[in-house]
Design a protein around this motif. Structure first.
Motif, PDB file in Angstrom:
ATOM      1  N   PHE A 173       2.592 -51.192 -23.455  1.00 39.01           N
ATOM      2  CA  PHE A 173       1.358 -51.149 -22.690  1.00 39.01           C
ATOM      3  C   PHE A 173       0.785 -52.535 -22.417  1.00 39.01           C
ATOM      4  N   VAL A 174       0.849 -53.445 -23.394  1.00 41.08           N
ATOM      5  CA  VAL A 174       0.276 -54.782 -23.201  1.00 41.08           C
ATOM      6  C   VAL A 174       0.969 -55.484 -22.034  1.00 41.08           C
ATOM      7  N   ASN A 175       2.301 -55.377 -21.993  1.00 41.42           N
ATOM      8  CA  ASN A 175       3.044 -55.994 -20.883  1.00 41.42           C
ATOM      9  C   ASN A 175       2.660 -55.350 -19.560  1.00 41.42           C
ATOM     10  N   TRP A 176       2.569 -54.024 -19.560  1.00 41.43           N
ATOM     11  CA  TRP A 176       2.164 -53.270 -18.369  1.00 41.43           C
ATOM     12  C   TRP A 176       0.796 -53.754 -17.886  1.00 41.43           C
ATOM     13  N   PHE A 177      -0.132 -53.881 -18.822  1.00 43.36           N
ATOM     14  CA  PHE A 177      -1.498 -54.283 -18.495  1.00 43.36           C
ATOM     15  C   PHE A 177      -1.523 -55.672 -17.860  1.00 43.36           C
ATOM     16  N   VAL A 178      -0.830 -56.631 -18.486  1.00 47.81           N
ATOM     17  CA  VAL A 178      -0.831 -58.007 -17.989  1.00 47.81           C
ATOM     18  C   VAL A 178      -0.173 -58.089 -16.613  1.00 47.81           C
ATOM     19  N   GLU A 179       0.951 -57.402 -16.430  1.00 45.66           N
ATOM     20  CA  GLU A 179       1.648 -57.404 -15.142  1.00 45.66           C
ATOM     21  C   GLU A 179       0.761 -56.818 -14.043  1.00 45.66           C
ATOM     22  N   SER A 180       0.098 -55.712 -14.347  1.00 48.35           N
ATOM     23  CA  SER A 180      -0.762 -55.048 -13.359  1.00 48.35           C
ATOM     24  C   SER A 180      -1.967 -55.908 -13.020  1.00 48.35           C
ATOM     25  N   LEU A 181      -2.562 -56.534 -14.036  1.00 43.79           N
ATOM     26  CA  LEU A 181      -3.734 -57.382 -13.819  1.00 43.79           C
ATOM     27  C   LEU A 181      -3.383 -58.580 -12.943  1.00 43.79           C
ATOM     28  N   PHE A 182      -2.228 -59.199 -13.213  1.00 43.52           N
ATOM     29  CA  PHE A 182      -1.799 -60.355 -12.427  1.00 43.52           C
ATOM     30  C   PHE A 182      -1.547 -59.960 -10.975  1.00 43.52           C
ATOM     31  N   PHE A 183      -0.880 -58.816 -10.776  1.00 43.93           N
ATOM     32  CA  PHE A 183      -0.575 -58.380  -9.421  1.00 43.93           C
ATOM     33  C   PHE A 183      -1.863 -58.057  -8.659  1.00 43.93           C
ATOM     34  N   ALA A 184      -2.802 -57.387  -9.313  1.00 42.58           N
ATOM     35  CA  ALA A 184      -4.075 -57.066  -8.667  1.00 42.58           C
ATOM     36  C   ALA A 184      -4.821 -58.344  -8.277  1.00 42.58           C
ATOM     37  N   SER A 185      -4.751 -59.378  -9.114  1.00 40.99           N
ATOM     38  CA  SER A 185      -5.452 -60.629  -8.812  1.00 40.99           C
ATOM     39  C   SER A 185      -4.890 -61.283  -7.558  1.00 40.99           C
ATOM     40  N   VAL A 186      -3.563 -61.134  -7.342  1.00 35.61           N
ATOM     41  CA  VAL A 186      -2.933 -61.685  -6.128  1.00 35.61           C
ATOM     42  C   VAL A 186      -3.467 -60.975  -4.891  1.00 35.61           C
ATOM     43  N   LEU A 187      -3.562 -59.642  -4.954  1.00 31.05           N
ATOM     44  CA  LEU A 187      -4.060 -58.878  -3.810  1.00 31.05           C
ATOM     45  C   LEU A 187      -5.526 -59.195  -3.528  1.00 31.05           C
ATOM     46  N   PHE A 188      -6.344 -59.288  -4.575  1.00 25.76           N
ATOM     47  CA  PHE A 188      -7.756 -59.598  -4.368  1.00 25.76           C
ATOM     48  C   PHE A 188      -7.930 -61.013  -3.827  1.00 25.76           C
ATOM     49  N   ASP A 189      -7.077 -61.942  -4.244  1.00 19.81           N
ATOM     50  CA  ASP A 189      -7.134 -63.303  -3.718  1.00 19.81           C
ATOM     51  C   ASP A 189      -6.818 -63.312  -2.229  1.00 19.81           C
ATOM     52  N   SER A 190      -5.833 -62.524  -1.804  1.00 25.92           N
ATOM     53  CA  SER A 190      -5.489 -62.473  -0.385  1.00 25.92           C
ATOM     54  C   SER A 190      -6.618 -61.857   0.433  1.00 25.92           C
ATOM     55  N   MET A 191      -7.280 -60.843  -0.117  1.00 24.27           N
ATOM     56  CA  MET A 191      -8.424 -60.265   0.591  1.00 24.27           C
ATOM     57  C   MET A 191      -9.551 -61.278   0.723  1.00 24.27           C
ATOM     58  N   GLY A 192      -9.743 -62.096  -0.314  1.00 22.14           N
ATOM     59  CA  GLY A 192     -10.797 -63.105  -0.262  1.00 22.14           C
ATOM     60  C   GLY A 192     -10.580 -64.115   0.839  1.00 22.14           C
ATOM     61  N   GLU A 193      -9.318 -64.422   1.154  1.00 17.76           N
ATOM     62  CA  GLU A 193      -9.020 -65.410   2.190  1.00 17.76           C
ATOM     63  C   GLU A 193      -8.910 -64.811   3.582  1.00 17.76           C
ATOM     64  N   CYS A 194      -8.580 -63.519   3.677  1.00 21.30           N
ATOM     65  CA  CYS A 194      -8.308 -62.914   4.982  1.00 21.30           C
ATOM     66  C   CYS A 194      -9.428 -62.011   5.491  1.00 21.30           C
ATOM     67  N   MET A 195     -10.424 -61.728   4.660  1.00 23.30           N
ATOM     68  CA  MET A 195     -11.486 -60.817   5.080  1.00 23.30           C
ATOM     69  C   MET A 195     -12.844 -61.383   4.697  1.00 23.30           C
ATOM     70  N   GLY A 196     -13.831 -61.191   5.587  1.00 29.90           N
ATOM     71  CA  GLY A 196     -15.196 -61.572   5.277  1.00 29.90           C
ATOM     72  C   GLY A 196     -15.759 -60.707   4.159  1.00 29.90           C
ATOM     73  N   SER A 197     -16.682 -61.257   3.397  1.00 27.00           N
ATOM     74  CA  SER A 197     -17.203 -60.553   2.222  1.00 27.00           C
ATOM     75  C   SER A 197     -17.969 -59.283   2.571  1.00 27.00           C
ATOM     76  N   GLU A 198     -18.474 -59.196   3.799  1.00 29.53           N
ATOM     77  CA  GLU A 198     -19.283 -58.036   4.178  1.00 29.53           C
ATOM     78  C   GLU A 198     -18.527 -57.021   5.021  1.00 29.53           C
ATOM     79  N   GLU A 199     -17.272 -57.268   5.293  1.00 28.57           N
ATOM     80  CA  GLU A 199     -16.533 -56.372   6.171  1.00 28.57           C
ATOM     81  C   GLU A 199     -16.216 -55.058   5.477  1.00 28.57           C
ATOM     82  N   ALA A 200     -16.354 -53.962   6.250  1.00 32.35           N
ATOM     83  CA  ALA A 200     -16.167 -52.626   5.674  1.00 32.35           C
ATOM     84  C   ALA A 200     -14.756 -52.432   5.140  1.00 32.35           C
ATOM     85  N   TRP A 201     -13.759 -53.004   5.831  1.00 31.95           N
ATOM     86  CA  TRP A 201     -12.384 -52.791   5.392  1.00 31.95           C
ATOM     87  C   TRP A 201     -12.072 -53.560   4.107  1.00 31.95           C
TER      88      TRP A 201
END
Length: 296
Positions: A173-201
């Motif tokens: 589980f610890v490995n699963w948790f760390v892998e999932s957290l890292f992957f989610a951080s990559v996706l959220f980082d891409s949203m931060g650069e490609c989308m405005g903070s107030e956009e509905a999408w």
């Protein structure tokens, strides 16, 4: 499966989906070259906009004009919305002077798909697209076995698979948790650069990814059964069925690079080859893979 405006915009603003789709559709275009009757089997059609790329490519043929393009969508919910998607695609095809028909097959679970539900003609050239859906069939493994056996019987010229790239399949589980957290951080980082903070999408994406990430990390819900894996693991999966990996062409790579370079905020997005397959990444971290398969 819901072709909502927010989903369309979310996918349009993030690079991974479009880059992978362009490469995948280019691969299908190449393998149906010269075919006059084409049948597409889509295991997760969602908005269906990916098929407009194929239609435009087919409409520009100077030789071997397409007599009929048929699209069959397999769905587990929202039949009315999927049928609306079909009507939009047929209308678009007609605007391209293509004869097109659209069919929906409803099943409770993709693993329940049967060959007798598929209306295939021996004169048709069949291609299959599995876009972000294979990982949902790996638990238990018999579900994927069942779907692949049905697909094999319709003898497709190519099956294109796009998947989220990453090793979130650890039994610890610890490995699963760390892998999932890292992957989610990559996706959220891409949203931060490609989308405005107030956009509905962006809000839609954060809510969706946040909910899934929470379920994965807590080990609860259906997301616990959906295990993303690296492309090497998928290769081992598919080879068990006698499937042979096809080389993605230079044109597929070019289409992916062109799409990745077309929007300024996508500069951290990059594409590279992993053997015969294509990887789409963000700041060097793999996010999606595109593989193509033939049945021996």
């Amino acid at each position: 499966m819901n072709p909502s405006v927010r989903l369309v915009e979310f996918q349009r603003r993030l690079p991974f989906f479009q880059v992978a789709q362009f490469a995948g559709i280019q691969t299908i275009v190449e393998h149906v070259e010269g075919a006059r009757r084409i049948h597409i089997l889509d295991l997760a059609i969602r908005t269906g906009h990916q098929w407009t790329i194929l239609m435009q490519a087919l409409a520009t043929r100077r030789r071997d004009r397409v007599e009929h393009l048929k699209i069959t969508a397999v769905a587990t919910m929202e039949r009315e919305l999927i049928e609306q998607t079909g009507r939009r695609l047929v209308t678009f095809a007609h605007s391209m002077n293509l004869v097109c028909s659209f069919y929906v097959i409803m099943v409770r679970d993709l693993a329940e798909l049967r060959q007798d539900q598929l209306q295939f003609d021996s004169a048709e050239t069949v291609a299959v697209l599995a876009d972000d859906v294979v990982r949902t069939l790996t638990s238990p493994a018999e579900r994927l076995d069942s779907v692949i056996k049905v697909i094999r019987r319709v003898q497709p010229c190519i099956m294109v698979v796009t998947e989220m790239e990453g090793s979130r399949n650890s039994p610890v589980f610890v490995n699963w948790f760390v892998e999932s957290l890292f992957f989610a951080s990559v996706l959220f980082d891409s949203m931060g650069e490609c989308m405005g903070s107030e956009e509905a999408w962006r809000k839609f994406g954060e809510e969706t990814l946040g909910g899934v990430s929470k379920m994965v990390m807590m080990g609860t819900g259906r997301a616990w059964m959906i295990r993303s894996m690296k492309v090497d693991i998928w290769r081992a999966f598919f080879r068990r069925f006698g499937m042979v990996e096809a080389q993605l062409s230079h044109s597929s790579m070019y289409q992916a690079e062109l799409m990745a370079q077309s929007v300024p905020c996508w500069s951290p997005c990059s594409v590279w080859m992993d053997g015969k397959s294509l990887i789409v990444g963000w700041k060097g971290t793999p996010v999606k893979s595109v593989t193509a398969w033939k049945f021996s």
